[in-house]
Design a protein around this motif. Structure first.
Motif, PDB file in Angstrom:
ATOM      1  N   THR A   1      32.025 -55.944 114.399  1.00 49.23           N
ATOM      2  CA  THR A   1      32.714 -56.235 115.660  1.00 49.23           C
ATOM      3  C   THR A   1      31.802 -55.926 116.835  1.00 49.23           C
ATOM      4  N   LEU A   2      31.126 -54.791 116.791  1.00 51.23           N
ATOM      5  CA  LEU A   2      30.241 -54.425 117.893  1.00 51.23           C
ATOM      6  C   LEU A   2      29.022 -55.346 117.968  1.00 51.23           C
ATOM      7  N   ARG A   3      28.499 -55.762 116.819  1.00 52.26           N
ATOM      8  CA  ARG A   3      27.380 -56.725 116.839  1.00 52.26           C
ATOM      9  C   ARG A   3      27.829 -58.065 117.415  1.00 52.26           C
ATOM     10  N   ALA A   4      29.025 -58.521 117.026  1.00 52.85           N
ATOM     11  CA  ALA A   4      29.543 -59.784 117.561  1.00 52.85           C
ATOM     12  C   ALA A   4      29.757 -59.677 119.066  1.00 52.85           C
ATOM     13  N   MET A   5      30.275 -58.547 119.517  1.00 48.80           N
ATOM     14  CA  MET A   5      30.459 -58.322 120.954  1.00 48.80           C
ATOM     15  C   MET A   5      29.113 -58.356 121.672  1.00 48.80           C
ATOM     16  N   ALA A   6      28.126 -57.666 121.121  1.00 46.59           N
ATOM     17  CA  ALA A   6      26.804 -57.621 121.752  1.00 46.59           C
ATOM     18  C   ALA A   6      26.194 -59.017 121.838  1.00 46.59           C
ATOM     19  N   ALA A   7      26.292 -59.784 120.769  1.00 41.70           N
ATOM     20  CA  ALA A   7      25.730 -61.139 120.767  1.00 41.70           C
ATOM     21  C   ALA A   7      26.397 -62.004 121.834  1.00 41.70           C
ATOM     22  N   LEU A   8      27.721 -61.946 121.908  1.00 39.22           N
ATOM     23  CA  LEU A   8      28.446 -62.752 122.893  1.00 39.22           C
ATOM     24  C   LEU A   8      28.120 -62.295 124.315  1.00 39.22           C
ATOM     25  N   LEU A   9      28.116 -60.991 124.547  1.00 35.35           N
ATOM     26  CA  LEU A   9      27.830 -60.491 125.889  1.00 35.35           C
ATOM     27  C   LEU A   9      26.404 -60.815 126.322  1.00 35.35           C
ATOM     28  N   ARG A  10      25.451 -60.707 125.410  1.00 37.20           N
ATOM     29  CA  ARG A  10      24.066 -61.074 125.759  1.00 37.20           C
ATOM     30  C   ARG A  10      23.985 -62.562 126.083  1.00 37.20           C
ATOM     31  N   ASP A  11      24.705 -63.380 125.314  1.00 36.94           N
ATOM     32  CA  ASP A  11      24.737 -64.815 125.568  1.00 36.94           C
ATOM     33  C   ASP A  11      25.373 -65.126 126.924  1.00 36.94           C
ATOM     34  N   ARG A  12      26.265 -64.251 127.386  1.00 36.38           N
ATOM     35  CA  ARG A  12      26.974 -64.446 128.657  1.00 36.38           C
ATOM     36  C   ARG A  12      26.295 -63.748 129.826  1.00 36.38           C
ATOM     37  N   GLY A  13      25.079 -63.210 129.608  1.00 32.49           N
ATOM     38  CA  GLY A  13      24.311 -62.672 130.721  1.00 32.49           C
ATOM     39  C   GLY A  13      24.137 -61.166 130.771  1.00 32.49           C
ATOM     40  N   ALA A  14      24.625 -60.452 129.774  1.00 33.77           N
ATOM     41  CA  ALA A  14      24.432 -58.994 129.768  1.00 33.77           C
ATOM     42  C   ALA A  14      22.989 -58.654 129.437  1.00 33.77           C
ATOM     43  N   GLY A  15      22.542 -57.514 129.922  1.00 34.02           N
ATOM     44  CA  GLY A  15      21.235 -56.979 129.552  1.00 34.02           C
ATOM     45  C   GLY A  15      21.405 -56.142 128.294  1.00 34.02           C
ATOM     46  N   ASP A  16      21.158 -54.842 128.404  1.00 35.89           N
ATOM     47  CA  ASP A  16      21.356 -53.940 127.269  1.00 35.89           C
ATOM     48  C   ASP A  16      22.846 -53.812 126.960  1.00 35.89           C
ATOM     49  N   VAL A  17      23.179 -53.816 125.677  1.00 40.09           N
ATOM     50  CA  VAL A  17      24.554 -53.629 125.238  1.00 40.09           C
ATOM     51  C   VAL A  17      24.561 -52.488 124.226  1.00 40.09           C
ATOM     52  N   PHE A  18      25.427 -51.520 124.466  1.00 39.50           N
ATOM     53  CA  PHE A  18      25.569 -50.360 123.586  1.00 39.50           C
ATOM     54  C   PHE A  18      26.994 -50.303 123.075  1.00 39.50           C
ATOM     55  N   GLY A  19      27.181 -49.659 121.949  1.00 42.36           N
ATOM     56  CA  GLY A  19      28.514 -49.432 121.412  1.00 42.36           C
ATOM     57  C   GLY A  19      28.809 -47.942 121.428  1.00 42.36           C
ATOM     58  N   LEU A  20      30.073 -47.599 121.615  1.00 40.24           N
ATOM     59  CA  LEU A  20      30.508 -46.204 121.559  1.00 40.24           C
ATOM     60  C   LEU A  20      31.844 -46.159 120.847  1.00 40.24           C
ATOM     61  N   VAL A  21      31.907 -45.377 119.777  1.00 43.56           N
ATOM     62  CA  VAL A  21      33.131 -45.254 118.988  1.00 43.56           C
ATOM     63  C   VAL A  21      33.493 -43.781 118.837  1.00 43.56           C
ATOM     64  N   ALA A  22      34.784 -43.552 118.628  1.00 42.93           N
ATOM     65  CA  ALA A  22      35.219 -42.187 118.361  1.00 42.93           C
ATOM     66  C   ALA A  22      34.703 -41.749 116.994  1.00 42.93           C
ATOM     67  N   THR A  23      34.870 -42.628 115.994  1.00 45.45           N
ATOM     68  CA  THR A  23      34.419 -42.289 114.647  1.00 45.45           C
ATOM     69  C   THR A  23      33.649 -43.442 114.020  1.00 45.45           C
ATOM     70  N   GLN A  24      32.757 -43.074 113.125  1.00 49.34           N
ATOM     71  CA  GLN A  24      31.987 -44.065 112.371  1.00 49.34           C
ATOM     72  C   GLN A  24      32.177 -43.788 110.888  1.00 49.34           C
ATOM     73  N   ALA A  25      32.460 -44.847 110.147  1.00 44.72           N
ATOM     74  CA  ALA A  25      32.671 -44.702 108.709  1.00 44.72           C
ATOM     75  C   ALA A  25      31.440 -44.091 108.055  1.00 44.72           C
ATOM     76  N   VAL A  26      31.679 -43.255 107.083  1.00 43.12           N
ATOM     77  CA  VAL A  26      30.600 -42.674 106.299  1.00 43.12           C
ATOM     78  C   VAL A  26      30.305 -43.651 105.175  1.00 43.12           C
ATOM     79  N   ILE A  27      29.078 -44.107 105.129  1.00 39.32           N
ATOM     80  CA  ILE A  27      28.685 -45.075 104.108  1.00 39.32           C
ATOM     81  C   ILE A  27      27.966 -44.332 102.998  1.00 39.32           C
ATOM     82  N   ARG A  28      28.418 -44.531 101.775  1.00 37.26           N
ATOM     83  CA  ARG A  28      27.824 -43.835 100.635  1.00 37.26           C
ATOM     84  C   ARG A  28      26.310 -43.933 100.634  1.00 37.26           C
ATOM     85  N   ASP A  29      25.685 -42.889 100.232  1.00 45.79           N
ATOM     86  CA  ASP A  29      24.234 -42.813 100.077  1.00 45.79           C
ATOM     87  C   ASP A  29      23.473 -42.899 101.392  1.00 45.79           C
ATOM     88  N   GLN A  30      24.162 -42.811 102.515  1.00 40.36           N
ATOM     89  CA  GLN A  30      23.455 -42.877 103.794  1.00 40.36           C
ATOM     90  C   GLN A  30      23.472 -41.552 104.529  1.00 40.36           C
TER      91      GLN A  30
END
Length: 190
Positions: free
Chosen positions: A136-165
């Motif tokens: 979702t955040l990558r899709a948002m960044a791609a769309l916002l950059r396409d619409r004229g944004a410069g740097d795009v960052f994401g901020l979440v309360a929590t991030q899923a823990v991915i096994r082995d990472q």
């Protein structure tokens, strides 16, 4: 539109324990009081940006809850930081990410701009409650950059823990690759 291969995502906590409970209480229990502790922590991680927006919930979820939890968090974070907040995108599909299989989650949601093209390459912070694959955040960044944004960052309360990472390091930005796997983390430099 192809997805941007990376976006830097700040996460307050791993999606486990009390932090995950707060997110679930907000999303599924309609406990809007959970916004306060989540936004307090998130506001401390805001990188230098010009504008805050949010990853929108599906229209169905927004109707059933009576609110969009990411919008509540974005507005609360903006209030704590003094930054402007603006709705820039709407979700084009009512299929929530949680109802999709892994391939569907990685593909990301359909998003549509609601604002006119951005001027002067503003830096934008996209707020969401939780990142699982980062699609979702990558899709948002791609769309916002396409619409004229410069740097795009994401901020979440929590991030899923991915096994082995390994665990999520609070306060660090985790660039996610196209497969939703955290790349080596680094501090965002202010």
């Amino acid at each position: 539109m192809p997805l941007s291969p990376t976006i830097e995502i700040g996460a307050c906590w791993a999606h486990q324990g009390r932090a995950a409970e707060l997110v679930r209480e907000l999303k599924y229990g309609r406990a809007t009081a959970a916004v306060t502790p989540l936004a307090d922590a998130m506001a401390r991680l805001v990188p230098p940006v010009d504008l805050i927006t949010w990853a929108p919930a599906s229209a169905e979820r927004r109707r059933s809850r009576g609110f969009d939890q990411a919008e509540l968090l974005a507005r609360a974070v903006a209030g704590r930081t003094g930054l402007r907040v603006r709705r820039l995108v709407r979700r084009g599909s009512d299929t929530p990410q949680t109802a999709r299989d892994r391939a569907g989650r990685i593909a990301g949601p359909l998003l549509t701009p609601v604002a006119r093209r951005l001027r002067r390459l503003p830096s934008v912070l996209v707020v969401d409650d939780v990142a699982t694959t980062g699609a979702t955040l990558r899709a948002m960044a791609a769309l916002l950059r396409d619409r004229g944004a410069g740097d795009v960052f994401g901020l979440v309360a929590t991030q899923a823990v991915i096994r082995d990472q390994g665990p999520v390091s609070p306060g660090r930005y985790h660039p996610l690759d196209g497969k939703g796997v955290p790349s080596p983390s680094h501090h965002y430099r202010r």
